[in-house]
Enzyme design. Structure first.
Site, PDB file in Angstrom:
ATOM      1  N   HIS A   1     -31.718  31.765 -29.922  1.00  0.00           N
ATOM      2  CA  HIS A   1     -30.519  32.088 -30.713  1.00  0.00           C
ATOM      3  C   HIS A   1     -29.303  31.442 -30.056  1.00  0.00           C
ATOM      4  CE1 HIS A   1     -28.074  34.373 -33.619  1.00  0.00           C
ATOM      5  NE2 HIS A   1     -27.167  34.366 -32.644  1.00  0.00           N
TER       6      HIS A   1
ATOM      7  N   SER B   1     -21.505  30.837 -39.077  1.00  0.00           N
ATOM      8  CA  SER B   1     -20.770  31.080 -40.320  1.00  0.00           C
ATOM      9  C   SER B   1     -19.579  30.139 -40.486  1.00  0.00           C
ATOM     10  CB  SER B   1     -20.298  32.532 -40.387  1.00  0.00           C
ATOM     11  OG  SER B   1     -19.430  32.820 -39.316  1.00  0.00           O
TER      12      SER B   1
ATOM     13  N   ASP C   1     -27.099  33.110 -27.402  1.00  0.00           N
ATOM     14  CA  ASP C   1     -25.997  33.257 -28.360  1.00  0.00           C
ATOM     15  C   ASP C   1     -24.844  32.287 -28.062  1.00  0.00           C
ATOM     16  OD1 ASP C   1     -24.656  34.430 -30.605  1.00  0.00           O
ATOM     17  OD2 ASP C   1     -23.501  35.691 -29.246  1.00  0.00           O
TER      18      ASP C   1
ATOM     19  N   TYR D   1     -13.229  32.040 -38.391  1.00  0.00           N
ATOM     20  CA  TYR D   1     -12.702  31.685 -37.071  1.00  0.00           C
ATOM     21  C   TYR D   1     -12.787  30.170 -36.932  1.00  0.00           C
ATOM     22  CZ  TYR D   1     -17.728  31.593 -35.934  1.00  0.00           C
ATOM     23  OH  TYR D   1     -19.078  31.334 -35.940  1.00  0.00           O
TER      24      TYR D   1
ATOM     25  N   HIS E   1     -25.936  28.357 -31.166  1.00  0.00           N
ATOM     26  CA  HIS E   1     -25.245  27.663 -32.258  1.00  0.00           C
ATOM     27  C   HIS E   1     -24.623  26.372 -31.736  1.00  0.00           C
ATOM     28  CE1 HIS E   1     -25.168  31.727 -34.137  1.00  0.00           C
ATOM     29  NE2 HIS E   1     -24.663  32.146 -32.998  1.00  0.00           N
TER      30      HIS E   1
ATOM     31  N   HIS F   1     -30.063  40.490 -33.071  1.00  0.00           N
ATOM     32  CA  HIS F   1     -29.487  41.475 -32.141  1.00  0.00           C
ATOM     33  C   HIS F   1     -29.871  42.922 -32.489  1.00  0.00           C
ATOM     34  CE1 HIS F   1     -27.418  37.733 -31.867  1.00  0.00           C
ATOM     35  NE2 HIS F   1     -26.342  38.031 -32.561  1.00  0.00           N
TER      36      HIS F   1
HETATM   37  C1  0GY Z   1     -23.796  35.604 -33.516  1.00  0.00           C
HETATM   38  C2  0GY Z   1     -22.736  36.541 -33.826  1.00  0.00           C
HETATM   39  C3  0GY Z   1     -21.591  36.320 -34.491  1.00  0.00           C
HETATM   40  C4  0GY Z   1     -21.245  35.170 -35.247  1.00  0.00           C
HETATM   41  C5  0GY Z   1     -22.071  34.441 -35.987  1.00  0.00           C
HETATM   42  O1  0GY Z   1     -22.501  32.871 -37.598  1.00  0.00           O
HETATM   43  C6  0GY Z   1     -21.644  33.389 -36.906  1.00  0.00           C
HETATM   44  O2  0GY Z   1     -20.457  33.087 -36.972  1.00  0.00           O
HETATM   45  O3  0GY Z   1     -23.354  34.633 -35.958  1.00  0.00           O
HETATM   46  C7  0GY Z   1     -20.602  37.401 -34.440  1.00  0.00           C
HETATM   47  O4  0GY Z   1     -19.393  37.111 -34.554  1.00  0.00           O
HETATM   48  O5  0GY Z   1     -20.987  38.578 -34.266  1.00  0.00           O
HETATM   49  O6  0GY Z   1     -24.962  35.961 -33.568  1.00  0.00           O
HETATM   50  O7  0GY Z   1     -23.531  34.476 -33.221  1.00  0.00           O
END
Ligand code: 0GY
Length: 298
Positions: free
Chosen positions: A31, A77, A250, A49, A33, A181
């Protein structure tokens, strides 16, 4: 959201420590990004964001420093349903990364096939109101039926307060489900607290619901380390569901700019939640390989 009206957010540690725990060979960070880089991969107009650039080279350097071999890159996201940044990172990984996409319901079968070619093996449905404007359950179910044919799974992100409301929706998903999570339980309630028990009831309802035992930094207040409440609550879960758990950093920790975790300290929680070499290997190697590289020998 535009770069000139909002400062870009840095949510990752500038110099993470080298962990004491040495992951087993072939370990997968399941997990994480990438953000941009924005010049090549602009953020979505609907992004909640606006992060700084955290591209594939940074991710792979961290992977190496932490002692991992592979990554599963989850579409964040802030990139909406344009998966180009995630695909770019996978393409640059030399086969060491696969991904989870976020898709527009209008996506064509040919576009889904192209995502598969690019290394995508799942879709993510995000229910966090602070991250997405809407989460249409009926549309998600339709998407889940379409991706089933590709052998993909569904990754779901929700918080504990909507678990019961989501149960009929979860029951209707025809593919394997991975919950991000653990559905964000209050770990300070302990391993037998109501939110952990509700999550266990979900796991017990279907053999094909997996979870990521991730993000002590998001689940424990005040943020650690040592994250003792997280370790106490999660260790029994890994013991009881050893073949259905995944772990990840994460990184680059979206929205954690006020409590940026040290990735080395995050890795050092692994032997506290997976207490034997056998459990560590399942968590870090066997389980993610079964899900993301089923075509490769373990
Ligand atoms: C995570 C948690 C978050 C954000 C995202 O896609 C995302 O922006 O997943 C969060 O802000 O809790 O798992 O990365």
């Amino acid at each position: 959201m535009s770069a000139d009206t909002t400062d870009r957010i840095i949510s990752w540690h500038p110099s993470p420590s080298k962990p004491r725990f040495v992951p087993p060979p072939g370990a997968v960070d399941a997990h994480c990004h990438v953000f941009g880089p924005m010049a090549d991969f602009p953020f979505s107009a609907q992004a909640k964001y606006l992060p700084g650039d955290a591209g594939p080279e940074m991710l792979f350097a961290l992977r190496d420093k932490l002692g991992f071999d592979r990554n599963v890159i989850v579409q964040a996201s802030c990139h909406g349903t344009d998966n180009a940044a995630t695909l770019n990172a996978i393409a640059r990984s030399g086969g060491k990364a696969r991904g989870v996409a976020v898709v527009d319901p209008a996506i064509t079968d040919a576009q889904l096939e192209a995502l598969h070619e690019g290394g995508i093996r799942g879709v993510r449905f995000n229910f966090l109101k602070r991250l997405v404007d809407n989460a249409p359950k009926d549309t998600f179910i339709e998407i889940a039926h379409r991706i089933q044919q590709l052998g993909w799974h569904v990754v779901i992100y929700f918080e504990a307060d909507i678990l019961e409301e989501l149960r009929p929706f979860l029951d209707a998903i025809p593919t394997l489900i991975v919950v991000d999570h653990m559905g964000r339980p209050d770990v300070t309630q302990g391993p037998d607290g109501p939110e952990m028990l509700a999550f266990r009831a979900l796991l017990d309802s279907r053999e094909d619901i997996w979870t990521k035992v991730t993000c002590p930094d998001r689940l424990e207040e005040p943020n650690g380390p040592p994250w003792n409440a997280f370790a106490d609550a999660v260790c029994p879960l890994v013991e009881d569901y050893p073949n259905r758990v995944l772990w990840g950093t994460d990184w680059p920790h979206p929205n954690m700019q006020n409590a940026v975790p040290d990735d080395g300290a995050l890795v050092d929680i692994i032997p506290r939640i997976a207490t034997s070499e056998s459990l560590q290997r399942k968590l870090l190697v066997t389980n993610p390989m079964r899900l993301y590289w089923p075509d490769e020998p373990i």
